[in-house]
Design a protein around this motif. Sequence first.
Motif, PDB file in Angstrom:
ATOM      1  N   MET A   1       0.832  -1.174   0.000  1.00 18.32           N
ATOM      2  CA  MET A   1       0.000   0.000   0.000  1.00 18.32           C
ATOM      3  C   MET A   1       0.884   1.248   0.000  1.00 18.32           C
ATOM      4  O   MET A   1       1.835   1.335   0.752  1.00 18.32           O
ATOM      5  N   THR A   2       0.555   2.192  -0.844  1.00 14.24           N
ATOM      6  CA  THR A   2       1.350   3.405  -0.929  1.00 14.24           C
ATOM      7  C   THR A   2       0.754   4.510  -0.048  1.00 14.24           C
ATOM      8  O   THR A   2      -0.441   4.534   0.218  1.00 14.24           O
ATOM      9  N   THR A   3       1.631   5.381   0.375  1.00 19.01           N
ATOM     10  CA  THR A   3       1.277   6.499   1.227  1.00 19.01           C
ATOM     11  C   THR A   3       1.716   7.788   0.549  1.00 19.01           C
ATOM     12  O   THR A   3       2.793   7.814  -0.048  1.00 19.01           O
ATOM     13  N   PRO A   4       0.936   8.854   0.623  1.00 13.46           N
ATOM     14  CA  PRO A   4       1.402  10.130   0.059  1.00 13.46           C
ATOM     15  C   PRO A   4       2.461  10.766   0.955  1.00 13.46           C
ATOM     16  O   PRO A   4       2.323  10.770   2.179  1.00 13.46           O
ATOM     17  N   PHE A   5       3.515  11.265   0.341  1.00 10.40           N
ATOM     18  CA  PHE A   5       4.598  11.943   1.041  1.00 10.40           C
ATOM     19  C   PHE A   5       4.860  13.288   0.376  1.00 10.40           C
ATOM     20  O   PHE A   5       4.535  13.481  -0.801  1.00 10.40           O
ATOM     21  N   THR A   6       5.465  14.194   1.129  1.00 12.83           N
ATOM     22  CA  THR A   6       5.995  15.423   0.550  1.00 12.83           C
ATOM     23  C   THR A   6       7.506  15.406   0.738  1.00 12.83           C
ATOM     24  O   THR A   6       8.017  14.845   1.708  1.00 12.83           O
ATOM     25  N   ILE A   7       8.193  16.020  -0.210  1.00 12.67           N
ATOM     26  CA  ILE A   7       9.647  16.146  -0.150  1.00 12.67           C
ATOM     27  C   ILE A   7       9.967  17.635  -0.245  1.00 12.67           C
ATOM     28  O   ILE A   7       9.612  18.287  -1.220  1.00 12.67           O
ATOM     29  N   ASP A   8      10.609  18.164   0.799  1.00 10.73           N
ATOM     30  CA  ASP A   8      11.132  19.528   0.782  1.00 10.73           C
ATOM     31  C   ASP A   8      12.622  19.408   0.505  1.00 10.73           C
ATOM     32  O   ASP A   8      13.379  18.973   1.377  1.00 10.73           O
TER      33      ASP A   8
ATOM     34  N   ASN B   1      19.648  19.416   1.629  1.00 13.67           N
ATOM     35  CA  ASN B   1      18.872  18.768   2.667  1.00 13.67           C
ATOM     36  C   ASN B   1      17.521  18.376   2.085  1.00 13.67           C
ATOM     37  O   ASN B   1      16.910  19.153   1.334  1.00 13.67           O
ATOM     38  N   ALA B   2      17.083  17.183   2.403  1.00 14.45           N
ATOM     39  CA  ALA B   2      15.753  16.721   1.979  1.00 14.45           C
ATOM     40  C   ALA B   2      14.961  16.294   3.209  1.00 14.45           C
ATOM     41  O   ALA B   2      15.431  15.467   3.997  1.00 14.45           O
ATOM     42  N   LYS B   3      13.807  16.872   3.359  1.00 18.27           N
ATOM     43  CA  LYS B   3      12.906  16.500   4.452  1.00 18.27           C
ATOM     44  C   LYS B   3      11.723  15.781   3.835  1.00 18.27           C
ATOM     45  O   LYS B   3      10.981  16.348   3.027  1.00 18.27           O
ATOM     46  N   VAL B   4      11.558  14.517   4.193  1.00 23.97           N
ATOM     47  CA  VAL B   4      10.454  13.705   3.695  1.00 23.97           C
ATOM     48  C   VAL B   4       9.433  13.550   4.818  1.00 23.97           C
ATOM     49  O   VAL B   4       9.781  13.145   5.931  1.00 23.97           O
ATOM     50  N   SER B   5       8.198  13.910   4.532  1.00 28.38           N
ATOM     51  CA  SER B   5       7.155  13.758   5.539  1.00 28.38           C
ATOM     52  C   SER B   5       5.910  13.180   4.894  1.00 28.38           C
ATOM     53  O   SER B   5       5.657  13.353   3.715  1.00 28.38           O
ATOM     54  N   GLY B   6       5.149  12.458   5.699  1.00 32.03           N
ATOM     55  CA  GLY B   6       3.954  11.836   5.150  1.00 32.03           C
ATOM     56  C   GLY B   6       2.931  11.549   6.180  1.00 32.03           C
ATOM     57  O   GLY B   6       3.030  11.720   7.340  1.00 32.03           O
TER      58      GLY B   6
END
Length: 133
Positions: free
Chosen positions: A1-8, A128-133
């Motif tokens: 199952m996939t989850t939506p994430f954001t990448i800054d 820098n990469a911030k991944v949040s979901g």
Amino acid sequence: MTTPFTIDLTITLPDGGRLAKQLLNIYFTDMPVDINESARKLCEAGKAVQAQKFAELTLKRADVWSSKEGSLQVFALFSVSGEDSAFIEKVIAEYMGGFADRLRKASSGYFSHTAALPDISLQPTDWNAKVSG
């Protein structure tokens, strides 16, 4: 199952002036293509596996500006679907490992009509990469 994430994604480059900003603004449209290529390399499998681990990458916003410290700051916000943030972080690290080469290739394509390529430092000094979901 996939989850939506954001990448800054935040990238710091030496300030290359107007031409560097111009190059980066043009390159933003190619950025998702190159990141997807990094994901494809790491998946080492067919499209079905990649669709579970890293799919539907969309560039939501991107900007470049000169900082007071004499550097260029690049910001890109992405949305992506995936199984876990660790794999997404790995994809971004793979992408950033070849970032200077990707910009160099883009530069030769974008500025091919000029007699000489602009003398722009394309090697990030920090990212820098911030991944949040």
